[in-house]
Design a protein around this motif. Sequence first.
Motif, PDB file in Angstrom:
ATOM      1  N   LEU A  66       0.821  -1.215   0.000  1.00  0.00           N
ATOM      2  CA  LEU A  66       0.000   0.000   0.000  1.00  0.00           C
ATOM      3  C   LEU A  66       0.854   1.265   0.000  1.00  0.00           C
ATOM      4  CD1 LEU A  66      -2.757  -1.122   2.492  1.00  0.00           C
ATOM      5  CD2 LEU A  66      -2.899  -1.012   0.005  1.00  0.00           C
ATOM      6  N   GLY A  67       2.087   1.128   0.514  1.00  0.00           N
ATOM      7  CA  GLY A  67       2.990   2.267   0.499  1.00  0.00           C
ATOM      8  C   GLY A  67       3.590   2.467  -0.884  1.00  0.00           C
ATOM      9  N   GLY A  68       3.653   1.388  -1.652  1.00  0.00           N
ATOM     10  CA  GLY A  68       4.214   1.496  -2.984  1.00  0.00           C
ATOM     11  C   GLY A  68       5.176   0.373  -3.349  1.00  0.00           C
ATOM     12  N   VAL A  69       5.395  -0.558  -2.414  1.00  0.00           N
ATOM     13  CA  VAL A  69       6.304  -1.681  -2.686  1.00  0.00           C
ATOM     14  C   VAL A  69       5.648  -2.582  -3.743  1.00  0.00           C
ATOM     15  CG1 VAL A  69       7.482  -3.684  -1.678  1.00  0.00           C
ATOM     16  CG2 VAL A  69       7.224  -1.574  -0.340  1.00  0.00           C
ATOM     17  N   PRO A  70       6.362  -2.948  -4.779  1.00  0.00           N
ATOM     18  CA  PRO A  70       5.773  -3.839  -5.788  1.00  0.00           C
ATOM     19  C   PRO A  70       5.470  -5.218  -5.205  1.00  0.00           C
ATOM     20  CG  PRO A  70       7.848  -2.901  -6.570  1.00  0.00           C
ATOM     21  CD  PRO A  70       7.735  -2.555  -5.107  1.00  0.00           C
ATOM     22  N   ALA A  71       4.485  -5.876  -5.763  1.00  0.00           N
ATOM     23  CA  ALA A  71       4.046  -7.174  -5.247  1.00  0.00           C
ATOM     24  C   ALA A  71       5.195  -8.166  -5.173  1.00  0.00           C
ATOM     25  CB  ALA A  71       2.921  -7.717  -6.114  1.00  0.00           C
ATOM     26  N   SER A 123      -2.973  -0.923  -5.904  1.00  0.00           N
ATOM     27  CA  SER A 123      -1.794  -0.396  -5.211  1.00  0.00           C
ATOM     28  C   SER A 123      -1.118   0.724  -5.998  1.00  0.00           C
ATOM     29  CB  SER A 123      -0.799  -1.539  -5.001  1.00  0.00           C
ATOM     30  OG  SER A 123      -0.256  -1.906  -6.263  1.00  0.00           O
ATOM     31  N   PRO A 124      -0.308   1.566  -5.312  1.00  0.00           N
ATOM     32  CA  PRO A 124       0.439   2.616  -6.025  1.00  0.00           C
ATOM     33  C   PRO A 124       1.266   2.027  -7.162  1.00  0.00           C
ATOM     34  CG  PRO A 124       0.609   2.918  -3.665  1.00  0.00           C
ATOM     35  CD  PRO A 124      -0.096   1.620  -3.865  1.00  0.00           C
ATOM     36  N   ASP A 125       1.836   0.840  -6.937  1.00  0.00           N
ATOM     37  CA  ASP A 125       2.680   0.226  -7.959  1.00  0.00           C
ATOM     38  C   ASP A 125       1.893  -0.043  -9.251  1.00  0.00           C
ATOM     39  OD1 ASP A 125       5.111  -1.099  -8.961  1.00  0.00           O
ATOM     40  OD2 ASP A 125       3.880  -2.913  -8.821  1.00  0.00           O
ATOM     41  N   VAL A 126       0.704  -0.623  -9.135  1.00  0.00           N
ATOM     42  CA  VAL A 126      -0.060  -0.906 -10.368  1.00  0.00           C
ATOM     43  C   VAL A 126      -0.609   0.372 -10.994  1.00  0.00           C
ATOM     44  CG1 VAL A 126      -0.679  -3.280  -9.778  1.00  0.00           C
ATOM     45  CG2 VAL A 126      -2.238  -1.429  -9.187  1.00  0.00           C
ATOM     46  N   LYS A 179      -0.863  -1.709 -14.585  1.00  0.00           N
ATOM     47  CA  LYS A 179      -1.260  -3.125 -14.688  1.00  0.00           C
ATOM     48  C   LYS A 179      -2.752  -3.351 -14.413  1.00  0.00           C
ATOM     49  CE  LYS A 179       3.254  -5.164 -13.845  1.00  0.00           C
ATOM     50  NZ  LYS A 179       4.199  -4.363 -13.034  1.00  0.00           N
ATOM     51  N   MET A 180      -3.403  -2.351 -13.831  1.00  0.00           N
ATOM     52  CA  MET A 180      -4.846  -2.496 -13.600  1.00  0.00           C
ATOM     53  C   MET A 180      -5.630  -1.473 -14.428  1.00  0.00           C
ATOM     54  SD  MET A 180      -5.448  -3.534  -9.633  1.00  0.00           S
ATOM     55  CE  MET A 180      -5.187  -5.220  -9.103  1.00  0.00           C
ATOM     56  N   ASP A 181      -5.017  -0.942 -15.452  1.00  0.00           N
ATOM     57  CA  ASP A 181      -5.716   0.057 -16.260  1.00  0.00           C
ATOM     58  C   ASP A 181      -6.973  -0.513 -16.902  1.00  0.00           C
ATOM     59  OD1 ASP A 181      -3.958   1.954 -15.556  1.00  0.00           O
ATOM     60  OD2 ASP A 181      -3.063   2.280 -17.555  1.00  0.00           O
ATOM     61  N   ASP A 182      -6.902  -1.776 -17.327  1.00  0.00           N
ATOM     62  CA  ASP A 182      -8.091  -2.358 -17.955  1.00  0.00           C
ATOM     63  C   ASP A 182      -9.045  -2.971 -16.947  1.00  0.00           C
ATOM     64  OD1 ASP A 182      -9.636  -3.297 -20.336  1.00  0.00           O
ATOM     65  OD2 ASP A 182      -9.246  -5.228 -19.352  1.00  0.00           O
ATOM     66  N   ASN A 183      -8.529  -3.779 -16.029  1.00  0.00           N
ATOM     67  CA  ASN A 183      -9.431  -4.462 -15.080  1.00  0.00           C
ATOM     68  C   ASN A 183      -8.703  -4.736 -13.766  1.00  0.00           C
ATOM     69  OD1 ASN A 183      -8.216  -7.263 -15.050  1.00  0.00           O
ATOM     70  ND2 ASN A 183      -8.556  -7.012 -17.249  1.00  0.00           N
ATOM     71  N   TYR A 184      -9.501  -5.073 -12.750  1.00  0.00           N
ATOM     72  CA  TYR A 184      -8.934  -5.393 -11.428  1.00  0.00           C
ATOM     73  C   TYR A 184      -8.673  -6.895 -11.286  1.00  0.00           C
ATOM     74  CZ  TYR A 184     -10.260  -0.731  -9.601  1.00  0.00           C
ATOM     75  OH  TYR A 184     -10.387   0.608  -9.360  1.00  0.00           O
TER      76      TYR A 184
END
Lengths: 373, 616
Positions: free
Chosen positions: B415-420, B450-453, B458-463
């Motif tokens: 949630l802070g921005g760390v990638p998955a 998340s900030p990363d996506v 990566k979530m521009d199209d769908n969740y």
Amino acid sequence: MPISSKVIGILGTAKNTGKTTTFNFLLEWTNKENIGVGLTSIGYDGEDIDNITGLPKPRIFIQKGNIIATAEQCLSSTAAKLETIEKTPILTPLGPVLIGNTLQEGLVVLAGPNKSKDLKYIIQKIKQQGVQIILVDGALNRMIPLVHCDALILTTGASRHIDVDLLVEETESILRVYNLPLREEQNIFNQEIRRYQHNMVIFQKNGVIRPLDDHSLISKKTLHNLINNIDEKESKEIYIPGIIQDKILKEMVEKYSELFRGKTILIDNPTFLLVGSQDICHLKDLLADMIRKGIKLKTLHSLPVLAVTVNPFYLKFHRYGKESYEADWIDVVQLCQKMRSRISLPVINIKGEESKELVMIMEQFLNIGKKKK
Amino acid sequence: MNEIRNKKKVLLIPLDPVHDVALKILNRKLKDRGHQTILLPPDLPLEEIISRASEIDVNYLLVSRTLGYGVAELLGKFIDMLDAAKIRDKAKIVLGGKAITPQLAAELGFDKGFGAGTDFEEIIAYLEDREYLKEKEKLFRKKASIPAQYNYQYKNNKIKKLLNEITDEIIQWSSNKTSPAIERAKLRERLIGINKDSNLTQQDKSNKIKLLMGNYLNYCDEKILQFYQDGKLPNKVRTLSPEEISKLDTYIKKEKENINFKKLRHSQSLPLVFVQYGTGCPIMDIAHIKTSEAWGADGVFHFDPSWGARTEGFLEGILSHEEDGSIITWENLAKIKSSLHQETLWTVRAHRGLNTPETAVLAGELGADLTKIHIVYGALNGGTDPARLTIDGIETIKYAAKYKMPFDEPTNEELGGVPACKSFAGLLIIADLALKLQAQPILKPLFCYSPDVMITGKMDDNYIDYNVAKINSLRSIIDAPIWPGEPIGFMTHSEDRIQSSLTTALHAAIAISLKVDAITIASADEAYSRGPISISSRIDTLRAIQEVFRFLGKAEIKPTAKAKEYEQEIKQGIETTLEKVARRGSFVNSLYEGLLGGPEDGAYPGLAGRNTIMER
């Protein structure tokens, strides 16, 4: 202690014809006169609010020593103090039927056996308590369980039809059916009939007995089956143990009068003809037509009607808008007058002066009138 | 098919001109049970029905009819006809329909009556002469063990090897170290033991407790000392009055007697549904717990205030806190435990602060089912010093194993921005550490925007795709339970309650489709409540979840081809991260140096408890 108790059933033609009011009147009278009484109902009586209309209903107030038969779950809404004499195996949607003795007066809710076989059983159980009279409150327009009573009081009124002429005509028809002649012949068929509770039977003149597959005269198919088995010359009596539908009986009388002329149609009980009929008003015309055509209609068991009580009260149903019921009344004087002009039995407005007449009828029926004087 | 021996012959009679759906459903259900049924067409004349009924010998006649004007008389006549036709002697006559009650069935002359809203199972039980067990008594609420069906075997040897190397180093590094929290946890164990010891006299007990508490205070902060020495409670904290506690006890008793549980899942057995409480006040918490239980939640989470994580030591008593988070004390937790239904799963989170080991002791001693521990998140986004939390975390994992509490590892640093991929590397390290310490870890990836996506699109199209990729990447590495959190749909909620409930439900749909073990859901106002969350918002999302369980059944949600691509990407990222940590040769230093998430990812090593580590 008189053991041969008499059973009085209150038969109504519809809801709100005054069954429980009549029942309460008789109950009050028996308690006032110290006549041992047993009570039950084939419906659900004594609660303050009607299950269907949501409107107030007459309550039932019992006295010390009254014997009652009611379902177990009714005890929670009963204020009278009761002692359970016996828990019977008769089941209802409200639990098993109990036989109880009233220890302390109060209101009671009655829901007894609701089928005929069960009522017969419960009547025997109440009789064992040595009561003089058993009162059975009816339910709605239900008639069949009451065939096990010794006599009926018919209640009818505006709740059945608000058209007084129609009401009078129907009452006349009902009474005509209850007055059907009893089969009094004593012959070999008397014992045989008992064996055929589930089949129609044709009795031949030569003593031969022909059982049929059907039990009731209820469809064209059953009528044709009967006709196919009738022997124009040899058949003498036709016993129908089940329901007789007026429409089919009418077809029989109108289309096959030659075949049935001189023969006897024997029904088990007048009530079985009533329950199968859709057009009770015109039954009396059908019965007259049968007499005219030489077709005899007799009953195996009789069930006398002692009196007719009438109720001018009815519920107006608001179908549109609020969808609720509202109390209303028709003219009771006119109702009684018209009824009396056509009916030989006493016609009583249970809430009026003439209710005393019902007491006399009951005293006569129980054969206690003289003793009182 | 679930056939029974005692087969019945049933005639189904729709007396109603239109409403025969219920009988049709019942017809199907009875056939499935192996009964012989005959369904008549609707609205036949009574004579026709009697005629057909006399031709066949049946055990039951089921009549359906809605009540209306004159219907009572019609039913009375029908019953009379059945009686006269001797059918009543052979078969039971049952009435079903709107407004039917036992009283009405008795009045109309039926053997039994079923009203609107009757469970079909109740009718079937009646026909089969069985006792009907209400949903409430059926105990569909059965406490489940989340890790029970997993063997924790690795499916990726390379990652297995890297993890082994890293966790060996952690255990080695920590072996001669302790902390104030660990010392307090040991003292707490002894304090509880003394209280439970029935061989000690009251006098002995208070002497021993006094001695141990003196020692305990040596390891506490000023805030805690002030309470025990001067009776001064922290700001916005007060003790509940005896009257409030007595009312609370009455409330608990009443709720326990009257509670009626809704069933949340439909045809699925998973996922279990968890909600969090932590309103600050035990009374409000218990109201939330009882409401959540009634609306079908399987488990509840205890959330403590954030200052609790930065304070050495615990207070005492039944305490209410005017802000978010319910204070952890033995008494608060015991009171909450006493309110729980026996089948409700209870989690007390211990994961991120200076009281981590002691929290696990309290939770374990009070019979909590689960706890929550995650060293990486607590050190990078929870504000605790990495070295200190590593030492405390290991001890806490040992307590979790001792008290048989499986624990979940929330990867909230995302949630802070760390990638998955980086957060999953940390997740797997702690899981592997737990396995070495005989504990049962539960992987908790986030279902979040998340900030990363947001940055990478990566979530521009769908969740769906990226969330599916996260679960599948972990599943391709290890056979372990997965519980997306926390709450699902994080960062997709708004202050609109309908939108919030819907996004929670949609994320639950992905979880159901992926057959994960559990989910944690937010209330509809959780993200924007600006104060304690409301009960109605709590019910919003539970209802929404129930609906999505019904909607989805055993159907699945299909991601696009992107999901596979992301899955490979995440797996590759996990490997790369683990390689860096292994190469560094020090887990703690990896945390300080940002290998598992650094300032560029919005992760900053915490300061609370820095330089408090002691030699054993």
